[in-house]
Structure formats: C-alpha cells, structure tokens
Design a protein around this motif. Structure first.
Motif, PDB file in Angstrom:
ATOM      1  N   UNK A  46      21.496  12.743  41.635  1.00 15.39           N
ATOM      2  CA  UNK A  46      22.392  12.212  42.675  1.00 15.39           C
ATOM      3  C   UNK A  46      21.586  11.602  43.827  1.00 15.39           C
ATOM      4  N   UNK A  47      20.684  10.693  43.452  1.00 14.29           N
ATOM      5  CA  UNK A  47      19.746  10.086  44.407  1.00 14.29           C
ATOM      6  C   UNK A  47      20.453   9.084  45.319  1.00 14.29           C
ATOM      7  N   UNK A  48      20.216   9.221  46.625  1.00 18.26           N
ATOM      8  CA  UNK A  48      20.798   8.307  47.615  1.00 18.26           C
ATOM      9  C   UNK A  48      19.859   7.165  47.965  1.00 18.26           C
ATOM     10  N   UNK A  49      18.548   7.412  47.860  1.00 22.26           N
ATOM     11  CA  UNK A  49      17.562   6.419  48.273  1.00 22.26           C
ATOM     12  C   UNK A  49      16.294   6.572  47.452  1.00 22.26           C
ATOM     13  N   UNK A  50      15.696   5.443  47.044  1.00 21.83           N
ATOM     14  CA  UNK A  50      14.428   5.447  46.308  1.00 21.83           C
ATOM     15  C   UNK A  50      13.394   4.713  47.156  1.00 21.83           C
ATOM     16  N   UNK A  51      12.241   5.345  47.381  1.00 23.33           N
ATOM     17  CA  UNK A  51      11.216   4.745  48.244  1.00 23.33           C
ATOM     18  C   UNK A  51       9.906   4.524  47.493  1.00 23.33           C
ATOM     19  N   UNK A  52       9.194   3.483  47.897  1.00 23.69           N
ATOM     20  CA  UNK A  52       7.860   3.194  47.370  1.00 23.69           C
ATOM     21  C   UNK A  52       7.008   2.714  48.535  1.00 23.69           C
ATOM     22  N   UNK A  53       5.712   2.963  48.458  1.00 21.10           N
ATOM     23  CA  UNK A  53       4.812   2.537  49.516  1.00 21.10           C
ATOM     24  C   UNK A  53       4.469   1.057  49.398  1.00 21.10           C
ATOM     25  N   UNK A  54       3.399   0.663  50.080  1.00 22.50           N
ATOM     26  CA  UNK A  54       2.984  -0.745  50.079  1.00 22.50           C
ATOM     27  C   UNK A  54       1.984  -1.056  48.964  1.00 22.50           C
ATOM     28  N   UNK A  55       1.676  -0.065  48.125  1.00 21.07           N
ATOM     29  CA  UNK A  55       0.760  -0.309  47.008  1.00 21.07           C
ATOM     30  C   UNK A  55       1.448  -1.178  45.956  1.00 21.07           C
ATOM     31  N   UNK A  56       0.630  -1.807  45.131  1.00 15.93           N
ATOM     32  CA  UNK A  56       1.153  -2.715  44.114  1.00 15.93           C
ATOM     33  C   UNK A  56       2.071  -1.986  43.129  1.00 15.93           C
ATOM     34  N   UNK A  57       3.174  -2.638  42.783  1.00 10.68           N
ATOM     35  CA  UNK A  57       4.089  -2.087  41.771  1.00 10.68           C
ATOM     36  C   UNK A  57       3.737  -2.738  40.435  1.00 10.68           C
ATOM     37  N   UNK A  58       3.122  -1.945  39.550  1.00 15.03           N
ATOM     38  CA  UNK A  58       2.709  -2.451  38.239  1.00 15.03           C
ATOM     39  C   UNK A  58       3.919  -2.470  37.306  1.00 15.03           C
ATOM     40  N   UNK A  59       4.178  -3.597  36.618  1.00 16.46           N
ATOM     41  CA  UNK A  59       5.310  -3.651  35.689  1.00 16.46           C
ATOM     42  C   UNK A  59       5.189  -2.593  34.592  1.00 16.46           C
ATOM     43  N   UNK A  60       6.330  -2.184  34.029  1.00 12.98           N
ATOM     44  CA  UNK A  60       6.341  -1.247  32.920  1.00 12.98           C
ATOM     45  C   UNK A  60       5.738  -1.932  31.687  1.00 12.98           C
ATOM     46  N   UNK A  61       5.542  -1.167  30.627  1.00  8.80           N
ATOM     47  CA  UNK A  61       4.877  -1.697  29.425  1.00  8.80           C
ATOM     48  C   UNK A  61       5.614  -2.903  28.825  1.00  8.80           C
TER      49      UNK A  61
END
Length: 311
Positions: A223-238
């Motif tokens: 029941x997630x209200x918010x998803x956070x990520x930092x400023x590091x690179x987001x590597x695509x999934x496989x």
C-alpha cells in the motif's frame, strides 16, 4: 552515521580513547559497553581497565563474520566470493586469512570469519511494527552497499517528506546489484546489508531481495503512497524498461537530492588508495593483541604447569 543508529540517544564527538570514570560521570552514564574483543593503549594496557575495576563495564559478543578487515579484503581482492550463493574460493580464503596478518600468527579478533545470518539476528534488528492508519508508506530501493552517510542523508530526507512516515527499503539480490554495478559489487552481501539498513532509525521495514523493477504487485501489497529515488543514475532493467515505470505512471514517483555526493565507489577508491596503510594497521594491531594474549596466558598458567608445557 552513529546518530542515525536507532539505539543511540546521544553522541559525544572526540571522546577519549581510554574510557575513564570521569567521562562516564560527565555524561551521566551508569556503565560503558564494549565487544568481547580487546582494545589496547600504545603501551599495551586495556583501555577499559579503570571502569572494569570500578564495576562499571559490560560486555557484548561481537557479531561473527563481519569485520573491517574482511570488508577491506573484499575491496582489494576484487572477488565475488562474499556474494550470497557464491562458493568461497580457495584464493579468497587464503588471502582473507593472511590479509594484514602479522608473522607471529592469528588472534581471534583481527581476522576473517564467515557471517551466518539467523532469524534471531533479524528479529533483534527489526522494529516489528506494521504501518498504522494515517502513516505515509514510502518505498525506496537499491543496494545500500557499505551503508554510509550518503545513504543516511538520503533516508533522512525521505523520512522528512511526511508527518508520519513509514519507510520501506527494498534491497536487491547480490546478483542483481552485480548486474547493474559490475566489478565485485556489492561489497557486502544481502544478509549483511539487511542488518545495516535495519539499524537506521529512518527505516521501518526492509524487503530482503526486492525486485529491481518496482512492480504494481509490490506497490499494492505494501500500500505504497510514495516511491523515492536519489540523484544517482537509474539503470534500465534487463529488458531495457524503466524500473520506476509503474510508480511514475501512478504519479507517486519522487527524486530526492540528499545533498551528499558520497558513494560506495568513492569509499572503495579511498580504501584502495590507502591499501598499504590498512595492511600495516592490521599487522600492528594483531601483533599487539597477540602479545596481550600471551601475557595474560602466562599470568593464568602456574609456574610448574608452564615449565611442563615448555618441556
């Protein structure tokens, strides 16, 4: 880092290396606690001698299999033997056993042993609390390898996004981390990383072995209200997809700037740069500990028993 540990109430910066009764009284401490390894002064004396004699010392067993020596060895050897499901190679065992080892032998403290995760250890670290009505459930995911102040600053910022936050940290499997980080990352395996993150006061729950892509099932389950990520690179999934595609579609994705540029890579670079200093430190530390053990053994063995042993 120490302030962020959930069992710590106050931090005294620049505390004296030798703990005295004066220090305990100054900060209204009933007693002091240390692990069951020894710490010695330059002249080889026990740093807790004074408080022990006064009956104001307590001791806890150290967690076996996790040590500075071992982590430094992993960084320098660039091996994956410490990853979960990996067989520890003879090369790693030999190197780890001899890393910074003094010529005189090995003592029980400055050395390497294998960390064995148990349910009891996790229970000791976990809060055991579920999200309560009115709390904002925030999900973050990553490796959280060599848990450091960059991670802490990020989690503190995330924690501050809501009045009543419930922060869930998803930890990726070792093989997943290695896929997007390469080399011999993660330096700490999943079991070790789990306890590191659970010890942080800004984290309420940990998902052990979270999927790399944040799925609809995961968001709905917690029941997630918010998803956070930092400023590091987001590597695509496989498959080339954005791992945050689903939370972005729901409009619940947020990027957070921790204001701290420290990364696990930078820490590893520091260690490699100072390799010789670390090896010399371990050799000197172990030699001092062995000398202390020998002196204590001689005090405990009666003269006639000692001569028999020598014979």
């Amino acid at each position: 880092m120490v302030r962020a540990i959930k069992w710590v109430d106050e931090v005294v910066p620049a505390a004296p290396y030798v703990t005295t009764l004066e220090t305990l009284d100054k900060y209204s401490c009933d007693f002091c606690v240390h692990g069951d390894d020894i710490t010695l002064t330059v002249d080889g004396r026990d740093t807790y001698e004074e408080v022990k004699q006064a009956g104001r010392y307590r001791e806890c067993r150290r967690t076996q299999g996790v040590s500075t020596t071992d982590l430094v060895g992993r960084m320098l050897l660039v091996t994956k033997a410490h990853h979960s499901c990996e067989e520890m190679s003879s090369e790693y065992r030999e190197y780890a056993d001899s890393f910074g080892k003094c010529p005189g032998g090995r003592n029980p403290w400055t050395g390497v042993s294998q960390f064995l995760q148990t349910s009891q250890k996790i229970i000791q670290f976990a809060s055991g609390k579920e999200p309560q009505p009115g709390e904002t459930v925030i999900y973050v995911a990553g490796a959280f390898d060599l848990f450091h102040i960059g991670h802490v600053d990020f989690l503190e910022k995330v924690h501050g996004l809501a009045e009543r936050p419930y922060v869930i940290a998803g930890l990726h499997f070792d093989q997943e981390v290695n896929h997007y980080k390469g080399k011999n990352y993660p330096i700490m395996n999943l079991h070790e990383r789990t306890l590191s993150v659970l010890a942080c006061r800004y984290v309420s729950e940990v998902v052990i072995g979270a999927p790399y892509s944040v799925t609809a099932e995961l968001l709905d389950h917690f029941k997630v209200d918010l998803v956070c990520h930092g400023k590091t690179e987001i590597v695509p999934d496989k498959d080339g997809s954005d791992p945050y595609q689903e939370p972005k579609r729901r409009g619940i994705f947020c990027q957070i700037d921790s204001g701290n540029d420290l990364t696990t890579d930078l820490i590893v670079q520091r260690i490699i740069k100072n390799r010789l200093e670390y090896e010399a430190r371990n050799q000197k530390k172990e030699a001092k500990e062995l000398a202390f053990l020998e002196a204590r053994r001689r005090q405990e063995v009666p003269p006639e028993r000692e001569s028999d042993c020598d014979f």
